[in-house]
Design an enzyme around this catalytic site. Structure first.
Site, mmCIF file in Angstrom:
data_model
loop_
_atom_site.group_PDB
_atom_site.id
_atom_site.type_symbol
_atom_site.label_atom_id
_atom_site.label_comp_id
_atom_site.label_asym_id
_atom_site.label_seq_id
_atom_site.Cartn_x
_atom_site.Cartn_y
_atom_site.Cartn_z
ATOM 1 C CB ALA A 188 43.772 45.596 31.680
ATOM 2 C CE LYS A 189 47.475 45.716 38.890
ATOM 3 N NZ LYS A 189 48.818 45.551 38.377
#
Ligand code: NAD
Length: 425
Positions: free
Chosen positions: A114-115
């Protein structure tokens, strides 16, 4: 294998998504993976875009945009940083979330990638404004994050204090103290010992292993480190302690050089006093460009991305490159190093100590039991050696670069998990 000399130069900078997809294709070419799974991994699962209203200190309201990209969660909850930076955008978040998927998988951590972040220059915010922004961002993301869903961490422009506000906002709304919702917190509220120094430490551990792989003697190995910040200084000091000779280090203003080896504990790092590296009284001063071209055994670019390019890769005189920063080598430079037989140990393995100790932090939070620094160091070493072993096996089995070997290990694990779980419905 010696690749043909690339002819495309100077190289254009690739976006994070382009890099992540290119690496996926290269790894897939070496594996018998269902094309449907590869196609799935070219895309994120979901991308959330939120609007964050902020009351400024003068009473006016301003709107900010935040993102959170989820790439793949087949191996566990999503994991990745939150950055506060004016250049944050959806595509970058997607690309960096894909990198996180590969990084977690090469380390065999039970996480997916994720980011996220907010489009803001944190220097334009007061501490109170940053806190309000963070709390509201946490609330907007609350439906899609959580210790078993998605666990953010600090990144550019965010720090342990930001994570403390984020964890507090989430916990207040959920009605229970939930330290496992973020990592990189201060230890007093469930952060892990050794978290901040862990990416640099892992760069040191992997460098020592790579030196050993090529049958060099660490005591006789010379090292140049670009960027004497969190990653660079901790990597340099770790290697210095283990006997390597750190002959050059730098900050944004320039480099210092001593062919007999610098005392890395005497040079203050970026955190201790920014600007002290280039101001240090060393036998010789160099530019950052000259540091990258020094005749050393190991070059560790640990400052920023895209510093080794089609323009300077032919002038690099190091016998090995270990990536401390994320993405310091452009794809053209990578091809040049491959054709020159200069091994490049990739970022997703070398600096993965950060996400690994984040995993330890998450375990400590879930079990409500803190580990000692000694235990963190021991377990980090174990995990890094295990990952290094898997990448070494792949490197030995296939005629590939170290970077390809790391991506093959990662993709194989992700693809097997997809095969085993199947597609629902
Ligand atoms: P930092 O801010 O602590 O240190 C960066 C260092 O690089 C400083 O010494 C700075 O003066 C120098 N620098 C900045 N711009 C430069 C330039 N143009 N030329 C030469 N030197 C320059 O940063 P950090 O946390 O050590 O991160 C460095 C790199 O490592 C980044 O690519 C980051 O994404 C990556 N990284 C950081 C972590 C982490 O947890 N800190 C984890 C994994 C990867």
């Amino acid at each position: 294998m010696t690749a043909a000399e690339p002819t495309t130069e100077p190289d254009e900078e690739e976006s994070a998504v382009e890099t992540a997809r290119r690496q996926l294709e290269r790894a897939a070419a070496h594996l018998d993976v269902d094309e449907g799974i590869v196609e799935r991994l070219r895309h994120p699962t979901s991308v959330y875009r939120v609007t964050i209203p902020l009351e400024r200190d003068d009473g006016t309201r301003e709107m900010f945009t935040g993102y959170r990209a989820h790439h793949d969660s087949v191996r566990g909850p999503y994991k990745g940083g939150l950055r506060y930076h004016p250049a944050v955008n959806e595509e970058e978040c997607v690309g960096l979330s894909m990198w996180m998927t590969w990084k977690c998988a090469v380390m065999d951590l039970p996480f997916g990638g994720a980011k996220g972040g907010v489009v803001v220059d944190p220097k334009d915010l007061s501490t109170d404004e940053k806190e309000r922004l963070t709390r509201r961002f946490a609330e907007e993301l609350r439906p899609v994050i959580g210790p078993m869903k998605d666990i953010p961490a600090p990144d550019m422009g965010t720090d342990p204090e930001t994570m403390a506000w984020f964890m507090d906002a989430y916990s207040m709304q959920e009605g229970e103290t939930t330290p496992g919702v973020v990592t990189g917190k201060p230890p007093v509220i469930g952060g892990s010992q050794g978290r901040e120094k862990s990416p640099g430490r892992s760069v040191g551990i992997i460098t020592a292993e790579a030196v050993d792989y090529y049958d060099w003697d660490l005591d006789e190995t010379t090292v140049a480190v670009q960027g004497f910040g969190s990653v660079g200084a901790n990597a340099a000091r770790y290697l210095d302690e283990r006997g390597a000779s750190i002959v050059a280090v730098s900050d944004i203003d320039g480099a210092i050089y001593d062919p007999d080896g610098l005392d890395t504990n005497d040079v203050e790092d970026h955190d201790e006093t920014p600007g002290m590296v280039s101001g240090y009284n060393a036998p010789q001063s160099l530019t950052n460009e000259e540091l990258l071209e020094l005749d050393v055994d190991v070059l560790i670019p640990a400052a920023i991305g895209n510093v080794l390019t089609g323009d300077n890769a032919r002038n690099v005189n190091a016998d090995m490159i270990v990536e401390g920063a994320n993405g310091p080598t452009t794809s053209t430079a990578d091809q040049i190093f491959e054709s020159r037989d200069i091994p490049v140990i990739p970022d997703i393995l070398a600096n993965a100590g950060g996400v690994t100790v984040s995993y330890f932090e998450w375990l400590q939070d879930i079990n409500r039991r803190a580990w000692s620094l000694e235990r963190v160091h021991e377990e980090l070493e174990t995990e890094m050696l295990r990952a290094w072993g898997a990448v070494c096996d792949e490197y030995g089995r296939n005629d590939v670069t170290w970077r390809d070997a790391a991506y093959i290990v990662a993709l194989q694990r992700i693809a097997e998990a997809h095969e085993a779980r199947g597609l629902w419905p």
